[in-house]
Design a protein around this motif. Structure first.
Motif, short mmCIF file in Angstrom:
data_model
loop_
_atom_site.label_atom_id
_atom_site.label_comp_id
_atom_site.label_asym_id
_atom_site.label_seq_id
_atom_site.Cartn_x
_atom_site.Cartn_y
_atom_site.Cartn_z
N ASP A 128 0.83 -1.20 0.00
CA ASP A 128 0.00 0.00 0.00
C ASP A 128 0.87 1.26 0.00
N GLU A 129 1.96 1.22 0.76
CA GLU A 129 2.87 2.37 0.79
C GLU A 129 3.49 2.62 -0.58
N LEU A 130 3.66 1.57 -1.36
CA LEU A 130 4.18 1.72 -2.71
C LEU A 130 3.15 2.25 -3.68
N GLY A 131 1.89 2.33 -3.24
CA GLY A 131 0.83 2.83 -4.11
C GLY A 131 0.26 1.77 -5.02
N LEU A 132 0.43 0.48 -4.67
CA LEU A 132 0.00 -0.60 -5.54
C LEU A 132 -1.43 -1.08 -5.27
N VAL A 143 -2.31 -12.04 -4.34
CA VAL A 143 -2.42 -10.59 -4.19
C VAL A 143 -2.39 -9.95 -5.58
N ALA A 144 -3.47 -9.27 -5.93
CA ALA A 144 -3.51 -8.51 -7.18
C ALA A 144 -2.97 -7.11 -6.89
N LEU A 145 -2.04 -6.66 -7.70
CA LEU A 145 -1.42 -5.35 -7.53
C LEU A 145 -1.86 -4.46 -8.68
N PRO A 187 4.68 -10.38 -13.38
CA PRO A 187 4.59 -8.98 -13.81
C PRO A 187 3.61 -8.78 -14.95
N LEU A 188 2.82 -7.73 -14.82
CA LEU A 188 1.93 -7.26 -15.88
C LEU A 188 1.13 -8.38 -16.53
N VAL A 189 0.29 -9.02 -15.74
CA VAL A 189 -0.63 -10.01 -16.30
C VAL A 189 -1.69 -9.30 -17.15
N THR A 190 -1.90 -8.02 -16.86
CA THR A 190 -2.63 -7.13 -17.76
C THR A 190 -1.75 -5.89 -17.93
N ASP A 191 -2.22 -4.92 -18.69
CA ASP A 191 -1.40 -3.74 -18.95
C ASP A 191 -1.01 -3.00 -17.69
N HIS A 192 -1.84 -3.09 -16.65
CA HIS A 192 -1.58 -2.30 -15.45
C HIS A 192 -1.69 -3.12 -14.17
N GLN A 193 -1.59 -4.43 -14.27
CA GLN A 193 -1.73 -5.25 -13.06
C GLN A 193 -0.70 -6.36 -13.00
N CYS A 194 -0.12 -6.52 -11.82
CA CYS A 194 0.77 -7.64 -11.54
C CYS A 194 0.09 -8.53 -10.50
N GLU A 195 0.57 -9.75 -10.36
CA GLU A 195 0.02 -10.67 -9.37
C GLU A 195 1.15 -11.29 -8.55
N LEU A 196 0.91 -11.36 -7.26
CA LEU A 196 1.85 -11.97 -6.33
C LEU A 196 1.21 -13.24 -5.78
N LEU A 197 1.90 -14.36 -5.92
CA LEU A 197 1.40 -15.64 -5.41
C LEU A 197 2.26 -16.04 -4.22
N LEU A 198 1.61 -16.35 -3.11
CA LEU A 198 2.29 -16.78 -1.89
C LEU A 198 2.06 -18.26 -1.66
N ARG A 199 2.78 -18.82 -0.72
CA ARG A 199 2.59 -20.22 -0.34
C ARG A 199 3.06 -20.41 1.09
N LEU A 200 2.60 -21.51 1.68
CA LEU A 200 3.07 -21.87 3.00
C LEU A 200 4.43 -22.54 2.87
N ARG A 201 5.38 -22.11 3.69
CA ARG A 201 6.71 -22.69 3.67
C ARG A 201 6.64 -24.17 4.11
N PRO A 202 7.35 -25.05 3.41
CA PRO A 202 7.34 -26.46 3.81
C PRO A 202 7.75 -26.62 5.28
N ALA A 203 7.13 -27.57 5.96
CA ALA A 203 7.36 -27.74 7.39
C ALA A 203 8.80 -28.04 7.72
N ASP A 204 9.53 -28.70 6.80
CA ASP A 204 10.92 -29.06 7.09
C ASP A 204 11.91 -28.03 6.61
N ALA A 205 11.40 -26.87 6.15
CA ALA A 205 12.31 -25.83 5.62
C ALA A 205 12.95 -25.06 6.77
#
Length: 205
Positions: A128-132, A143-145, A187-205
């Motif tokens: 949000d601070e980045l204005g995304l 997360v859609a940016l 990056p830029l899945v559309t002209d003005h939008q990027c997407e961030l995909l998260l995941r749970l870290r593996p338990a043994d990591a």
């Protein structure tokens, strides 16, 4: 809502973002080396690194040399393990803000545990601070940016823009301490939008 006074305004400039990228890629880089790589005058670079340091993105150290003379400053990225007041304050404030909002809204209990929610709090505030204007899907960890205020820079310096932002996101999640990590930044899945995909870290990591 107005942006916080400590919002990441420094990354809006292409040349300053390039400096952040070079510091991430070459930790310990000097001002002279930054000037050689970017073609920017030393005075301009001093202004750039001053802003990036003030915003908790990079930090400086004095290079140790066995020779006489005043040793130059060298620059390193602020990582999750770096003791940095500004970066830590951002994360701590985001956690407190998230806890307060959840108490006020009294919504259903989140599916994620407290540590993961605090990571999302820190991530949301950072983006949000980045204005995304992040649109966070907690269930699917997506997360859609949008709008991507850096889309014009992506066309010119996509490698630098996305590398810097992904690095900052990883460090925010790690500094907040929890089970979530970055899966992919698209990056830029559309002209003005990027997407961030998260995941749970593996338990043994």
């Amino acid at each position: 809502m107005p942006r916080p006074m400590h919002a990441h305004r420094g990354l809006a400039q292409a040349s300053r973002l390039e400096v952040a990228y070079l510091v991430m890629e070459r930790p310990g880089i000097s001002l002279a080396e930054l000037s050689e790589e970017t073609g920017l005058h030393a005075n301009t670079l001093r202004d750039h690194v001053r802003v990036l340091i003030a915003e908790g993105i990079i930090h400086s150290e004095t290079e140790r040399r066995p020779t006489r003379g005043r040793p130059p400053a060298v620059y390193f990225p602020v990582r999750a393990t770096t003791d940095n007041e500004m970066a830590q304050r951002r994360v701590d404030e985001a956690k407190r803000h998230g806890d307060l909002l959840r108490r006020i809204m009294a919504s259903e209990a989140p599916e994620l545990d407290e540590d993961a929610m605090h990571q999302l709090d820190a991530l949301y505030e950072h983006l949000d601070e980045l204005g995304l204007e992040p649109d966070l899907d907690e269930k699917n960890l997506e997360v859609a940016l949008s709008p991507c205020r850096f889309h014009t820079l992506v066309a010119e310096q996509g490698h630098a823009v996305c590398r810097v932002h992904e690095g900052l996101i990883r460090d925010v999640l790690d500094r907040a301490e929890g089970p979530l990590e970055v899966d992919r930044l698209l990056p830029l899945v559309t002209d003005h939008q990027c997407e961030l995909l998260l995941r749970l870290r593996p338990a043994d990591a």
